[in-house]
Write a protein that holds these residues in place. Structure first.
Motif, short mmCIF file in Angstrom:
data_model
loop_
_atom_site.label_atom_id
_atom_site.label_comp_id
_atom_site.label_asym_id
_atom_site.label_seq_id
_atom_site.Cartn_x
_atom_site.Cartn_y
_atom_site.Cartn_z
N GLN A 226 -7.49 -119.26 78.16
CA GLN A 226 -6.22 -119.05 78.86
C GLN A 226 -5.08 -119.27 77.87
O GLN A 226 -4.94 -120.36 77.32
N PRO A 227 -4.29 -118.24 77.60
CA PRO A 227 -3.24 -118.39 76.57
C PRO A 227 -2.23 -119.46 76.92
O PRO A 227 -1.82 -119.61 78.07
N GLU A 228 -1.86 -120.23 75.89
CA GLU A 228 -0.76 -121.17 76.02
C GLU A 228 0.56 -120.39 76.01
O GLU A 228 0.72 -119.46 75.22
N PRO A 229 1.49 -120.71 76.88
CA PRO A 229 2.76 -119.97 76.88
C PRO A 229 3.53 -120.17 75.59
O PRO A 229 3.52 -121.25 75.01
N ALA A 230 4.16 -119.09 75.13
CA ALA A 230 4.97 -119.17 73.91
C ALA A 230 6.20 -120.04 74.16
O ALA A 230 6.85 -119.93 75.20
N ALA A 231 6.50 -120.92 73.23
CA ALA A 231 7.66 -121.80 73.38
C ALA A 231 8.25 -122.08 72.00
O ALA A 231 7.60 -122.66 71.15
N TYR A 232 9.48 -121.63 71.80
CA TYR A 232 10.18 -121.91 70.55
C TYR A 232 11.67 -121.75 70.80
O TYR A 232 12.09 -121.01 71.69
N PRO A 233 12.52 -122.47 70.05
CA PRO A 233 13.96 -122.45 70.31
C PRO A 233 14.57 -121.10 69.98
O PRO A 233 14.17 -120.43 69.02
N GLN A 234 15.53 -120.71 70.78
CA GLN A 234 16.22 -119.44 70.59
C GLN A 234 17.54 -119.65 69.86
O GLN A 234 18.12 -120.73 69.87
N VAL A 235 18.00 -118.57 69.22
CA VAL A 235 19.33 -118.58 68.62
C VAL A 235 20.36 -118.58 69.74
O VAL A 235 20.27 -117.77 70.67
N ASN A 236 21.33 -119.47 69.66
CA ASN A 236 22.31 -119.61 70.75
C ASN A 236 23.72 -119.42 70.20
O ASN A 236 24.50 -120.35 70.07
N VAL A 237 24.03 -118.17 69.84
CA VAL A 237 25.33 -117.83 69.27
C VAL A 237 25.88 -116.63 70.03
O VAL A 237 25.14 -115.72 70.39
N GLN A 238 27.18 -116.63 70.27
CA GLN A 238 27.82 -115.55 71.00
C GLN A 238 28.26 -114.43 70.05
O GLN A 238 28.67 -114.69 68.92
N VAL A 239 28.14 -113.19 70.53
CA VAL A 239 28.68 -112.06 69.78
C VAL A 239 30.18 -112.25 69.60
O VAL A 239 30.88 -112.73 70.50
N ASP A 240 30.66 -111.92 68.40
CA ASP A 240 32.06 -112.06 68.00
C ASP A 240 32.45 -113.49 67.65
O ASP A 240 33.63 -113.76 67.42
N GLN A 241 31.50 -114.40 67.60
CA GLN A 241 31.82 -115.74 67.13
C GLN A 241 32.20 -115.67 65.65
O GLN A 241 31.59 -114.94 64.87
N VAL A 242 33.22 -116.42 65.27
CA VAL A 242 33.73 -116.42 63.89
C VAL A 242 33.77 -117.86 63.39
O VAL A 242 34.26 -118.75 64.09
N GLU A 243 33.24 -118.07 62.19
CA GLU A 243 33.25 -119.40 61.58
C GLU A 243 33.54 -119.26 60.09
O GLU A 243 33.20 -118.25 59.47
#
Length: 258
Positions: free
Chosen positions: A4-21
């Motif tokens: 039985q496959p283990e569910p995939a779990a990994y952190p996602q990129v959490n950045v908004q389009v047009d964010q400027v730094e």
């Protein structure tokens, strides 16, 4: 063994389009061995959520190299303003559509900047280290960690690799990759491929393999970096498989294909 496959779990990129730094690093790019831009005042701009682009102050681009392109197709509207495409001419080199110039922008800091197409220049550098493919995101972390977890790789029931000493690579936004010693890989089913890919965090691959199983060729299932960036030195010479294209067990638990 648990099928039985283990569910995939990994952190996602959490950045908004047009964010400027602001970019705190010196950014340079060269064409035909000559510097085209050199700045400590670049901005990161996320045109897509996954990785940023560099926006370079025009004052830090070598004068006289950008040539405005004409016609309606040369202008592009976005939330960042109206950009005009420019070609790049340096001696005998001509790179059409090399940059988009923003004379003005409603976004603070972006007026009077240019966003270059990555491939229009021969090489990019952060400080004195070359960067590949696209700018490295300050919000992405990549770690290569030695492990004693058991890893088994199969395709259509054929075992391609099995190891109890993998190096695990954790990269924000991507599934965990398992890099295995070559002595733990069964190369009898693997066929070398001419494919080459590059990664801004790991460098350029030096090997790719397809798998020939039951008379069918499954293209480009595995790769290696013989000379990765120094941050990813633990993966040098090891082989990884695309989780998405193989059946993978970790500590006896089958992993879901991402």
């Amino acid at each position: 063994m648990n099928d039985q496959p283990e569910p995939a779990a990994y952190p996602q990129v959490n950045v908004q389009v047009d964010q400027v730094e602001p970019v705190p690093r010196r950014i340079r790019a060269v064409l035909a061995g000559e510097t085209v831009l050199d700045t400590t005042r670049a901005h990161y701009v996320w045109e897509v959520p996954y990785y940023p682009q560099y926006y370079i102050p025009l004052a830090d681009v070598r004068a006289g190299l950008l040539v405005p392109e004409e016609g309606d197709a040369a202008f592009e509207e976005s939330s960042r303003g109206t950009a005009q495409r420019h070609g790049l001419r340096l001696g005998d080199e001509w790179r059409p559509g090399a940059a988009k110039v923003l004379p003005q922008s409603p976004v603070p800091g972006l007026g009077g900047t240019a966003r270059f197409e990555w491939g229009a220049l021969d090489a990019w550098f952060e400080e004195d280290e070359q960067v590949f493919v696209h700018p490295r995101s300050p919000y992405v972390r990549v770690d290569a960690l030695r492990s004693t977890r058991t890893v088994r790789v199969e395709r259509n029931g054929t075992v391609l690799a099995e190891s109890s000493s993998p190096v695990l690579v954790f990269e924000t936004g991507l599934p965990t990759r398992y890099y295995l010693d070559r002595t733990d890989v069964d190369f009898r089913s693997l066929v070398p491929s001419d494919t080459v890919t590059a990664c801004p965090y790991k460098g350029t691959t030096t090997g790719y393999w397809s798998a020939r199983i039951g008379g069918r060729l499954h293209p480009d299932l595995a790769w290696c970096y013989d000379f990765p960036t120094h941050q990813l030195a633990p993966i040098a010479g090891l082989v990884a498989f695309y989780n998405e294209r193989v059946d993978l067990w970790v500590d006896g638990r089958k992993q879901a294909r991402p």
